[in-house]
Motif scaffolding. Structure first.
Motif, PDB file in Angstrom:
ATOM      1  N   GLY A 157       0.713  -1.324   0.147  1.00  0.00           N
ATOM      2  CA  GLY A 157       0.039  -0.112   0.059  1.00  0.00           C
ATOM      3  C   GLY A 157       0.741   1.177  -0.164  1.00  0.00           C
ATOM      4  N   ILE A 158       2.019   1.173  -0.377  1.00  0.00           N
ATOM      5  CA  ILE A 158       2.913   2.457  -0.404  1.00  0.00           C
ATOM      6  C   ILE A 158       2.568   2.997  -1.995  1.00  0.00           C
ATOM      7  CG2 ILE A 158       5.460   3.184  -0.713  1.00  0.00           C
ATOM      8  CD1 ILE A 158       6.075   0.778   1.039  1.00  0.00           C
ATOM      9  N   PRO A 159       2.562   4.270  -1.940  1.00  0.00           N
ATOM     10  CA  PRO A 159       2.015   5.115  -3.050  1.00  0.00           C
ATOM     11  C   PRO A 159       2.861   5.471  -4.052  1.00  0.00           C
ATOM     12  CG  PRO A 159       1.883   6.739  -1.516  1.00  0.00           C
ATOM     13  CD  PRO A 159       2.248   5.215  -0.730  1.00  0.00           C
ATOM     14  N   ALA A 160       3.585   4.337  -4.503  1.00  0.00           N
ATOM     15  CA  ALA A 160       4.976   4.353  -5.337  1.00  0.00           C
ATOM     16  C   ALA A 160       5.123   3.206  -6.337  1.00  0.00           C
ATOM     17  CB  ALA A 160       6.496   4.727  -4.641  1.00  0.00           C
ATOM     18  N   TRP A 161       4.062   2.964  -7.040  1.00  0.00           N
ATOM     19  CA  TRP A 161       4.062   1.887  -8.200  1.00  0.00           C
ATOM     20  C   TRP A 161       3.669   2.565  -9.344  1.00  0.00           C
ATOM     21  CZ3 TRP A 161      -0.648   0.472  -9.822  1.00  0.00           C
ATOM     22  CH2 TRP A 161      -1.901   0.875  -9.129  1.00  0.00           C
ATOM     23  N   ALA A 162       3.905   1.816 -10.568  1.00  0.00           N
ATOM     24  CA  ALA A 162       3.651   2.378 -12.076  1.00  0.00           C
ATOM     25  C   ALA A 162       3.325   1.597 -12.653  1.00  0.00           C
ATOM     26  CB  ALA A 162       4.821   3.287 -12.257  1.00  0.00           C
ATOM     27  N   VAL A 163       2.720   1.728 -14.024  1.00  0.00           N
ATOM     28  CA  VAL A 163       2.417   0.974 -14.949  1.00  0.00           C
ATOM     29  C   VAL A 163       3.806   1.591 -16.329  1.00  0.00           C
ATOM     30  CG1 VAL A 163       1.114   0.215 -17.120  1.00  0.00           C
ATOM     31  CG2 VAL A 163       0.124   0.517 -14.906  1.00  0.00           C
ATOM     32  N   SER A 164       4.526   0.612 -16.740  1.00  0.00           N
ATOM     33  CA  SER A 164       5.415   1.162 -17.698  1.00  0.00           C
ATOM     34  C   SER A 164       5.271   0.564 -18.871  1.00  0.00           C
ATOM     35  CB  SER A 164       6.752   0.843 -16.960  1.00  0.00           C
ATOM     36  OG  SER A 164       7.863   1.381 -17.985  1.00  0.00           O
ATOM     37  N   ILE A 165       5.314   1.432 -19.976  1.00  0.00           N
ATOM     38  CA  ILE A 165       4.848   0.830 -21.435  1.00  0.00           C
ATOM     39  C   ILE A 165       5.726   1.699 -22.264  1.00  0.00           C
ATOM     40  CG2 ILE A 165       3.506   0.395 -23.401  1.00  0.00           C
ATOM     41  CD1 ILE A 165       0.884   0.388 -21.152  1.00  0.00           C
ATOM     42  N   ALA A 166       6.530   0.920 -22.907  1.00  0.00           N
ATOM     43  CA  ALA A 166       7.479   1.464 -24.275  1.00  0.00           C
ATOM     44  C   ALA A 166       7.302   0.824 -25.356  1.00  0.00           C
ATOM     45  CB  ALA A 166       8.841   1.261 -23.690  1.00  0.00           C
ATOM     46  N   ALA A 167       7.297   1.552 -26.488  1.00  0.00           N
ATOM     47  CA  ALA A 167       7.504   0.970 -27.923  1.00  0.00           C
ATOM     48  C   ALA A 167       8.826   1.070 -28.398  1.00  0.00           C
ATOM     49  CB  ALA A 167       6.156   1.739 -28.691  1.00  0.00           C
ATOM     50  N   VAL A 168       9.517   0.078 -28.859  1.00  0.00           N
ATOM     51  CA  VAL A 168      10.722   0.201 -29.368  1.00  0.00           C
ATOM     52  C   VAL A 168      10.729  -0.509 -30.933  1.00  0.00           C
ATOM     53  CG1 VAL A 168      11.676  -0.152 -27.046  1.00  0.00           C
ATOM     54  CG2 VAL A 168      11.511  -2.210 -28.655  1.00  0.00           C
TER      55      VAL A 168
END
Length: 265
Positions: A96-107
């Motif tokens: 429950g720590i508010p430091a997470w993310a969705v990471s999306i890259a196009a290469v």
């Protein structure tokens, strides 16, 4: 619309929807399983969110490849591959720590960070609502603000972000590495999500980031953010960000961090 602009629109929409799905699942409760070692965890939400992202990308661009953390890779027939971390910072997410993310890259190119060229990168923190985005030669942005690395590092040193591996065997070398960096560091931040660390370098919130042992999906989007914000990125193998090391900083501070880590291969 250019290819990069089209890919950015797709990545931004899907990252937001995926992040909102992950946030809903977090509110409902977290189911945890172990991966490589006891501290390396995965949640049911990681797998569900990656499946959602993958299905949306296949619907939008069925000929593109896919390279994610939680499912098998799919080869590209279009020349574009999506590199995805559905929930970067899973331990933070679970606690429950508010430091997470969705990471999306196009290469473009091979699904190998030593060979690809990133053309789009998006890092979305659903808790804060911040959507970091970048396109090759189009800058890095947070909302309407164009991002720029902090290149004014004084004699007290830089604020440096880093991460520690899950395997207990890596802890002693990690602390030895940290001891080498401390003489050039004002202080250290251990946030727990590589994509957000790199986004923070791009936004000038920290002066540098380094970490050994990251996977391609951890840094694919964030590296482009830093580069497009005027920063320098390197590491190993081959002087590029990889499993051996990722280093990111403003041009004026990069050399001091790299020199402190010069024994790394």
């Amino acid at each position: 619309m250019t290819l990069a602009a089209d890919l950015l629109d797709i990545a931004t929409r899907i990252a937001r929807e995926a992040g909102d799905l992950a946030a809903r699942r977090r509110r409902e409760g977290v189911e945890i399983a172990t991966k490589s070692v006891a501290a390396d965890i995965v949640t049911a939400a990681d797998r569900e969110v990656e499946a959602f992202i993958r299905a949306e990308l296949e619907r939008e661009r069925p000929e593109d490849g896919f390279f994610g953390e939680e499912s098998d890779a799919h080869e590209s027939s279009s020349g574009v591959t999506w590199v995805v971390d559905p929930i970067d910072g899973t331990v933070n997410y679970a606690y429950g720590i508010p430091a997470w993310a969705v990471s999306i890259a196009a290469v473009e190119g091979s699904a190998d960070p030593a060979e690809w060229t990133a053309i789009v990168g998006v890092v979305y923190n659903p808790v804060s609502g911040e959507m970091f985005r970048a396109t090759r030669d189009g800058g890095a942005w947070l909302g309407e603000e164009r991002l720029a690395v902090n290149d004014q590092v004084g004699p007290a040193g830089g604020l440096v972000a880093t991460g520690f591996g899950y395997d207990p065997a890596t802890h002693a070398p990690t602390l030895e590495r940290l001891a080498r960096v401390m003489p050039v560091a004002r202080d250290i931040r251990r946030i727990g999500a590589a994509s957000l660390d790199l986004a923070s370098v791009a936004a000038g919130r920290v002066d540098a980031y380094y970490e050994k042992g990251t996977n391609p999906w951890d840094h694919a989007a964030g590296v482009l953010l830093v580069e497009e914000a005027g920063g320098m990125v390197g590491g190993s193998p081959g002087g590029r960000p990889g499993k051996g090391m990722v280093i990111a900083a403003g041009p004026g501070f990069y050399g001091r961090i790299a020199d402190a880590l010069e024994t790394e291969e």
